[in-house]
Design a protein around this motif. Sequence first.
Motif, PDB file in Angstrom:
ATOM      1  N   VAL A   1       7.366   3.575   3.135  1.00  0.00           N
ATOM      2  CA  VAL A   1       6.249   2.680   3.420  1.00  0.00           C
ATOM      3  C   VAL A   1       6.684   1.240   3.207  1.00  0.00           C
ATOM      4  O   VAL A   1       6.516   0.381   4.073  1.00  0.00           O
ATOM      5  CB  VAL A   1       5.030   3.027   2.532  1.00  0.00           C
ATOM      6  CG1 VAL A   1       3.891   2.034   2.760  1.00  0.00           C
ATOM      7  CG2 VAL A   1       4.557   4.449   2.826  1.00  0.00           C
TER       8      VAL A   1
ATOM      9  N   GLU B   1       9.293   8.292   0.375  1.00  0.00           N
ATOM     10  CA  GLU B   1       8.060   8.968  -0.031  1.00  0.00           C
ATOM     11  C   GLU B   1       7.887  10.231   0.807  1.00  0.00           C
ATOM     12  O   GLU B   1       6.979  10.319   1.636  1.00  0.00           O
ATOM     13  CB  GLU B   1       6.862   8.024   0.116  1.00  0.00           C
ATOM     14  CG  GLU B   1       7.017   6.738  -0.694  1.00  0.00           C
ATOM     15  CD  GLU B   1       5.848   5.778  -0.535  1.00  0.00           C
ATOM     16  OE1 GLU B   1       4.712   6.256  -0.355  1.00  0.00           O
ATOM     17  OE2 GLU B   1       6.081   4.553  -0.582  1.00  0.00           O
TER      18      GLU B   1
ATOM     19  N   VAL C   1       4.007   9.905  -2.530  1.00  0.00           N
ATOM     20  CA  VAL C   1       3.029   9.026  -1.874  1.00  0.00           C
ATOM     21  C   VAL C   1       1.947   8.599  -2.860  1.00  0.00           C
ATOM     22  O   VAL C   1       1.614   7.407  -2.973  1.00  0.00           O
ATOM     23  CB  VAL C   1       2.403   9.723  -0.654  1.00  0.00           C
ATOM     24  CG1 VAL C   1       1.230   8.904  -0.113  1.00  0.00           C
ATOM     25  CG2 VAL C   1       3.442   9.927   0.440  1.00  0.00           C
TER      26      VAL C   1
ATOM     27  N   ASN D   1       3.306   6.190  -5.721  1.00  0.00           N
ATOM     28  CA  ASN D   1       3.485   4.802  -5.283  1.00  0.00           C
ATOM     29  C   ASN D   1       2.150   4.132  -4.983  1.00  0.00           C
ATOM     30  O   ASN D   1       1.994   2.925  -5.177  1.00  0.00           O
ATOM     31  CB  ASN D   1       4.381   4.751  -4.049  1.00  0.00           C
ATOM     32  CG  ASN D   1       5.853   4.881  -4.403  1.00  0.00           C
ATOM     33  OD1 ASN D   1       6.241   4.702  -5.553  1.00  0.00           O
ATOM     34  ND2 ASN D   1       6.671   5.206  -3.418  1.00  0.00           N
ATOM     35  N   HIS D   2       1.189   4.906  -4.513  1.00  0.00           N
ATOM     36  CA  HIS D   2      -0.135   4.352  -4.201  1.00  0.00           C
ATOM     37  C   HIS D   2      -0.818   3.827  -5.468  1.00  0.00           C
ATOM     38  O   HIS D   2      -1.284   2.678  -5.508  1.00  0.00           O
ATOM     39  CB  HIS D   2      -0.978   5.439  -3.542  1.00  0.00           C
ATOM     40  CG  HIS D   2      -2.386   5.043  -3.262  1.00  0.00           C
ATOM     41  ND1 HIS D   2      -2.740   3.788  -2.802  1.00  0.00           N
ATOM     42  CD2 HIS D   2      -3.559   5.731  -3.381  1.00  0.00           C
ATOM     43  CE1 HIS D   2      -4.049   3.721  -2.646  1.00  0.00           C
ATOM     44  NE2 HIS D   2      -4.572   4.880  -3.002  1.00  0.00           N
TER      45      HIS D   2
ATOM     46  N   TYR E   1      -1.700  -1.290   2.595  1.00  0.00           N
ATOM     47  CA  TYR E   1      -0.799  -0.190   2.285  1.00  0.00           C
ATOM     48  C   TYR E   1      -1.504   0.949   1.553  1.00  0.00           C
ATOM     49  O   TYR E   1      -1.055   2.099   1.610  1.00  0.00           O
ATOM     50  CB  TYR E   1       0.410  -0.715   1.511  1.00  0.00           C
ATOM     51  CG  TYR E   1       1.269  -1.592   2.394  1.00  0.00           C
ATOM     52  CD1 TYR E   1       2.036  -1.025   3.403  1.00  0.00           C
ATOM     53  CD2 TYR E   1       1.252  -2.977   2.273  1.00  0.00           C
ATOM     54  CE1 TYR E   1       2.789  -1.818   4.260  1.00  0.00           C
ATOM     55  CE2 TYR E   1       2.002  -3.772   3.115  1.00  0.00           C
ATOM     56  CZ  TYR E   1       2.772  -3.189   4.111  1.00  0.00           C
ATOM     57  OH  TYR E   1       3.511  -3.969   4.962  1.00  0.00           O
TER      58      TYR E   1
ATOM     59  N   HIS F   1      -2.834   2.994   4.394  1.00  0.00           N
ATOM     60  CA  HIS F   1      -1.733   3.717   5.027  1.00  0.00           C
ATOM     61  C   HIS F   1      -1.319   4.924   4.182  1.00  0.00           C
ATOM     62  O   HIS F   1      -1.157   6.039   4.715  1.00  0.00           O
ATOM     63  CB  HIS F   1      -0.550   2.773   5.204  1.00  0.00           C
ATOM     64  CG  HIS F   1       0.640   3.406   5.857  1.00  0.00           C
ATOM     65  ND1 HIS F   1       0.554   4.143   7.024  1.00  0.00           N
ATOM     66  CD2 HIS F   1       1.956   3.428   5.503  1.00  0.00           C
ATOM     67  CE1 HIS F   1       1.755   4.572   7.371  1.00  0.00           C
ATOM     68  NE2 HIS F   1       2.618   4.165   6.459  1.00  0.00           N
ATOM     69  N   ARG F   2      -1.193   4.722   2.882  1.00  0.00           N
ATOM     70  CA  ARG F   2      -0.762   5.831   2.031  1.00  0.00           C
ATOM     71  C   ARG F   2      -1.837   6.915   1.918  1.00  0.00           C
ATOM     72  O   ARG F   2      -1.518   8.100   1.819  1.00  0.00           O
ATOM     73  CB  ARG F   2      -0.377   5.301   0.645  1.00  0.00           C
ATOM     74  CG  ARG F   2       0.996   4.624   0.614  1.00  0.00           C
ATOM     75  CD  ARG F   2       1.460   4.363  -0.799  1.00  0.00           C
ATOM     76  NE  ARG F   2       2.854   3.936  -0.821  1.00  0.00           N
ATOM     77  CZ  ARG F   2       3.270   2.694  -1.123  1.00  0.00           C
ATOM     78  NH1 ARG F   2       2.368   1.762  -1.422  1.00  0.00           N
ATOM     79  NH2 ARG F   2       4.560   2.408  -1.116  1.00  0.00           N
ATOM     80  N   ARG F   3      -3.095   6.525   1.930  1.00  0.00           N
ATOM     81  CA  ARG F   3      -4.146   7.550   1.877  1.00  0.00           C
ATOM     82  C   ARG F   3      -4.096   8.433   3.114  1.00  0.00           C
ATOM     83  O   ARG F   3      -4.292   9.650   3.031  1.00  0.00           O
ATOM     84  CB  ARG F   3      -5.526   6.904   1.725  1.00  0.00           C
ATOM     85  CG  ARG F   3      -5.732   6.171   0.407  1.00  0.00           C
ATOM     86  CD  ARG F   3      -7.213   5.924   0.111  1.00  0.00           C
ATOM     87  NE  ARG F   3      -7.973   5.491   1.244  1.00  0.00           N
ATOM     88  CZ  ARG F   3      -8.150   4.231   1.630  1.00  0.00           C
ATOM     89  NH1 ARG F   3      -7.596   3.247   0.927  1.00  0.00           N
ATOM     90  NH2 ARG F   3      -8.885   3.932   2.688  1.00  0.00           N
TER      91      ARG F   3
ATOM     92  N   LEU G   1      -1.336   8.940   4.910  1.00  0.00           N
ATOM     93  CA  LEU G   1      -0.121   9.750   4.757  1.00  0.00           C
ATOM     94  C   LEU G   1      -0.401  10.958   3.869  1.00  0.00           C
ATOM     95  O   LEU G   1       0.066  12.069   4.153  1.00  0.00           O
ATOM     96  CB  LEU G   1       0.998   8.913   4.131  1.00  0.00           C
ATOM     97  CG  LEU G   1       1.821   8.007   5.041  1.00  0.00           C
ATOM     98  CD1 LEU G   1       2.929   7.337   4.235  1.00  0.00           C
ATOM     99  CD2 LEU G   1       2.419   8.790   6.209  1.00  0.00           C
TER     100      LEU G   1
END
Length: 316
Positions: free
Chosen positions: A185, A192, A198, A201-202, A280, A283-285, A287
Amino acid sequence: MDGQQGRDRLRELLDAVLDEDNRTLADMAGDAYASPYHFSRRLRRDAGEPPVAMRRRVELERAAWRLRRGTSVTDAAFAAGYESVEGFSRAFARAYGEPPSAVGEGAGGSRDHWLPAPNGIHFHPPTSLWIDAGEAGGTTSGPAGDPVTEQLVRHDLDDTRTLLEVAKGLAADDLRREVLPGARVLAWDGEEPSLAAVLENHVHATEVWLAAIEGLDTPARGDGDPRALLERHDAVAPRWLAFVRDVDRRGAWGDRLVDALCEPPESFVLGEVVAHVLTYAAHRRQLARLVLRALGVPVDDGDPITWNRDRTRSTR
């Protein structure tokens, strides 16, 4: 927080003013590869304050902050670069209207150690600078009480908690299964490929930004365990929401934070920090949802419209 390119004036000011080895104008100019005359002239022009005066003011602000945390007058004096306690006490009293011995431990708010500045540059604990847009002659953006910002932040925090609750029910092998091999990411966060990576890092991203804003040390990473992440998220979520609400209430989206813990030091506008986190995070949610579906776990779309409607109905 490592993706900034190039250097800007604020970073140069930070390097020159706060470097502990730079006690004189000649020291500062030497670090900037300039003559003392040109260095001083440039900073007077760009910041409206001579470099030595800026350093002296910022050091006094740092001393006031230290005194409120229980540091002795003697230790604060020598840490600020004064050769005697008497000289420090006189300078402090002229600046603050009271001797350093009168500063009570724990007294004052988060900005009460600031002195008037022509450029909005102030000490921000533990080793950073804060640039107030109002003092610096800049502009702020975003109306106070902006409902869109409130909804975006609250949805992010609630949705994150929902995903962590789902992740709690997975086996350890599924949490660490590399469903997205090679996925990145942000470059400095590493790969990740798994749900654990994921989600770690979130949550960690918000912890790091809040630490920079609050003047705390960089928080340690975990191993992506959902139960530990839930505890960390529940600890950071109300603080992050309170920070965003405070910035919005004050209309301080144009304020800057200069973080000396970055290498090299970097300056950040508060509005762009919140936008970065929200971008971000979203985006991570998504992912995380992609990985969950690949693992055969049913999950919703994370739509803020659905979230808001459900929330509204539950309050009726």
